[in-house]
Design an enzyme around this catalytic site. Structure first.
Site, mmCIF file in Angstrom:
data_model
loop_
_atom_site.group_PDB
_atom_site.id
_atom_site.type_symbol
_atom_site.label_atom_id
_atom_site.label_comp_id
_atom_site.label_asym_id
_atom_site.label_seq_id
_atom_site.Cartn_x
_atom_site.Cartn_y
_atom_site.Cartn_z
ATOM 1 N N LYS A 194 39.380 -29.962 29.365
ATOM 2 C CA LYS A 194 40.352 -31.087 29.425
ATOM 3 C C LYS A 194 40.907 -32.215 30.484
ATOM 4 C CE LYS A 194 41.979 -29.723 25.099
ATOM 5 N NZ LYS A 194 43.297 -29.412 24.376
ATOM 6 N N ARG A 229 40.606 -20.884 22.690
ATOM 7 C CA ARG A 229 39.429 -21.940 22.667
ATOM 8 C C ARG A 229 38.323 -23.140 23.156
ATOM 9 N NH1 ARG A 229 42.466 -24.464 19.836
ATOM 10 N NH2 ARG A 229 42.674 -26.802 20.643
#
Length: 250
Positions: A194, A229
């Protein structure tokens, strides 16, 4: 399964087999991007993209699948095709029928914190206390599912790192993730590749953020989170195996 790279059934099946072989416990399959700024894809198009993939993977891979969708229509058809979990980035906010579907199917559901919609959620997100507000808002969504008849054992919470969060909000949530773990529900965390990692490290491309991704899950692992995840399955599995062995020696 990594955005739109694997909509072709043969490519998706190969990728699923590879991830399962690397140690993935659940395969997450979705028919639309939910990253900041992305536009919605209608239910019929999502189904066109993912149902053949789910059916093919179910025939060849023993690992459970989750369907990444905010639509109860897509979720129900995906469950019929072979998925076992639902991963809803809106926690049921976008579709009032989702809690009732989960209650009917009694399947695991990941309820992720976010605000607004993917195309607007990064427009000036503001929090006085991000941890307290995320906890309250997720508790409210979990309560909606419980009231619809969902078993508490099937509810998993996700703080939504990168979803309607500023860089500092993400860091505070990770540093204080224990407070969400103490809610009593299992917690799933998605920090892989991210942008906040790039902001800290200068790693511009998502594919260059593996080391930062692994570092970002350490506080959560120490706090008791066991669902992550990720994109880089093999590396993360090895990392967590070592973390687990060291923890057993304490």
């Amino acid at each position: 399964m990594m955005g739109g790279k694997f909509f072709a059934v043969d490519r998706a099946l190969d990728h699923a087999c590879r991830l399962a072989g690397q140690g993935a416990d659940v395969l997450d399959i979705g028919g639309q991007s939910t990253r900041p700024g992305s536009k919605a894809v209608d239910a019929e198009e999502q189904c066109r993209r993912i149902l053949p993939v789910i059916e093919a993977v179910a025939k060849k891979v023993a690992v459970p699948m989750s369907v990444d969708t905010t639509s109860s229509v897509v979720a129900e058809r995906a469950l019929s095709a072979g998925a076992c979990w639902i991963n809803d980035i809106s926690a049921g906010r976008f579709d009032p029928n989702m809690p009732f579907l989960v209650a009917k199917k009694q399947c695991p559901v990941i309820l992720m914190h976010s605000r607004k919609t993917p195309d607007t959620m990064q427009l000036d997100p503001l929090y006085a206390d991000v941890v307290a507000e995320v906890k309250i808002e997720l508790a409210d969504r979990a309560d909606a599912f419980l009231k619809a008849g969902t078993s508490g054992e099937n509810i998993i919470l996700d703080p939504g790192i990168g979803f309607a969060k500023r860089k500092e909000d993400n860091l505070v949530l990770l540093a204080r993730i224990k407070e969400l773990v103490m809610s009593g529900f299992p917690v799933c965390l998605g920090t892989s590749r991210k942008s906040f990692i790039g902001h800290i490290t200068g790693a511009a491309g998502p594919d260059t953020r593996l080391a930062g991704s692994l570092a970002s899950i350490v506080p959560a692992f120490e706090a008791g989170v066991r669902l992550f995840r990720v994109h880089d399955v093999e590396e993360t599995v090895q990392f967590l195996q070592v973390c687990m062995r060291l923890k057993m020696k304490n």
